[in-house]
Design an enzyme around this catalytic site. Sequence first.
Site, PDB file in Angstrom:
ATOM      1  N   THR A 163      -0.557  -1.312   5.427  1.00  0.00           N
ATOM      2  CA  THR A 163       0.238  -2.464   4.933  1.00  0.00           C
ATOM      3  C   THR A 163      -0.454  -3.506   4.850  1.00  0.00           C
ATOM      4  O   THR A 163      -1.295  -3.640   6.090  1.00  0.00           O
ATOM      5  CB  THR A 163       1.443  -2.283   5.787  1.00  0.00           C
TER       6      THR A 163
ATOM      7  N   GLY B 122      -1.936  -6.351  -0.590  1.00  0.00           N
ATOM      8  CA  GLY B 122      -2.107  -5.205  -1.428  1.00  0.00           C
ATOM      9  C   GLY B 122      -3.466  -5.224  -2.222  1.00  0.00           C
ATOM     10  O   GLY B 122      -4.347  -4.298  -2.306  1.00  0.00           O
TER      11      GLY B 122
ATOM     12  N   GLY C 182       0.891  -3.111  -6.121  1.00  0.00           N
ATOM     13  CA  GLY C 182       0.256  -3.391  -4.927  1.00  0.00           C
ATOM     14  C   GLY C 182      -0.611  -2.164  -4.530  1.00  0.00           C
ATOM     15  O   GLY C 182      -0.877  -1.082  -5.450  1.00  0.00           O
ATOM     16  N   ASP C 183      -1.094  -1.779  -3.353  1.00  0.00           N
ATOM     17  CA  ASP C 183      -1.859  -0.884  -2.900  1.00  0.00           C
ATOM     18  C   ASP C 183      -1.099   0.450  -2.765  1.00  0.00           C
ATOM     19  O   ASP C 183      -1.676   1.626  -2.570  1.00  0.00           O
ATOM     20  CB  ASP C 183      -2.685  -1.270  -1.638  1.00  0.00           C
TER      21      ASP C 183
ATOM     22  N   THR D  82       6.834  -3.580   4.585  1.00  0.00           N
ATOM     23  CA  THR D  82       6.320  -2.606   4.084  1.00  0.00           C
ATOM     24  C   THR D  82       6.533  -1.467   4.870  1.00  0.00           C
ATOM     25  O   THR D  82       6.379  -1.604   6.102  1.00  0.00           O
ATOM     26  CB  THR D  82       5.064  -2.514   3.398  1.00  0.00           C
TER      27      THR D  82
HETATM   28  N1  ASP Z   1       0.642  -3.796   0.741  1.00  0.00           N
HETATM   29  C1  ASP Z   1       1.944  -4.264   0.151  1.00  0.00           C
HETATM   30  C2  ASP Z   1       1.769  -4.825  -1.118  1.00  0.00           C
HETATM   31  O1  ASP Z   1       0.760  -5.576  -1.299  1.00  0.00           O
HETATM   32  C3  ASP Z   1       2.761  -5.313   0.880  1.00  0.00           C
HETATM   33  C4  ASP Z   1       2.927  -5.029   2.429  1.00  0.00           C
HETATM   34  O2  ASP Z   1       2.214  -4.261   3.160  1.00  0.00           O
HETATM   35  O3  ASP Z   1       3.730  -5.988   3.047  1.00  0.00           O
HETATM   36  O4  ASP Z   1       2.413  -4.471  -2.056  1.00  0.00           O
END
Ligand code: ASP
Length: 299
Positions: A220, A223, A200-201, A170
């Site tokens: 990151t 999420g 996700g977040d 991400t």
């Molecule tokens: N935070 C991201 C999600 O959950 C994934 C990541 O940061 O690798 O979509």
Amino acid sequence: MKIVIHGGAGVINKDNLSETQIAEYHQVLKQALETGYGLLKQGKPAIDAVESAVKVMEDSPLFNAGRGSVFTAENTIETDAAIMDGSTLECGAVAAVQGVKNPVSLARKVMEQSPHVLLGGKGAEAFARKHNIAFEPQEYFYTDKRKEQLEKAKQKNQLNLDHSDDKYGTVGAVAIDQNGNLAAATSTGGMTNKQFGRIGDSPLIGAGTYANDLVAVSCTGIGELFIKNVVAYDVAAQMKYLGVTAKEAAEKIIFETMPQGSGGLIAIDKNGNIAMPFNTKGMFRGYADNEETKTFIWE
Ligand code: ASP
């Protein structure tokens, strides 16, 4: 003026990366920093710097955003992104969009050209078409690495929500411009083997992305955990109500509240102090200011 970026946190195994691959990651991170910082030097606002830095990483197949996004369990690619201007609290985000080359730019369009904050799926794509946002065919997003990751995750019947094996990438950026204004942006393909429609977040303001007049944050990690802990806003809230520094706030949430192995964040405060904590093995990251441009993967 300063810019900080990340290219994802997770189990980044040194043994799985060749010297050439490591050099490639550093090179794209550096290019993203130089692009973003270059705009700040020209007197452009922080929001332009974070969007451009994120675009560089979205255009690279190395990161899980834009071009290099991971696959859902249904072999599709659905991306999420958000952008926020700390000086005005203006923000825009998109979730579960398909085919958009630069989701972060679509998020900015939502911020600037719609009365809404977050558009999802078909509605976001229709909005993108109306505003001449660039689309790419499915092959553009297809990378052998992501396909292999999906096959591996499927074999293990694993959602890769645990950030094991190669689950990282991400991207995000935070910056402060010459007027002291802050901005944040985050863009992602989400988690390998996720159920289609999963969000996700990253596109959720306050969870994975946040900026105000005190601090700008991009997260990151897993999420679902970042949503439950409202991580990006937690940093801002600690600073606002407890008067702690960005570093203290960021380290508290990442090392004390969040479970080990869940992820990391980047933050920059109104004085240009930065924090880049992570509780995973590694986090692609770096910063640039008038003194230096530095990139890191592990320590
Ligand atoms: N935070 C991201 C999600 O959950 C994934 C990541 O940061 O690798 O979509």
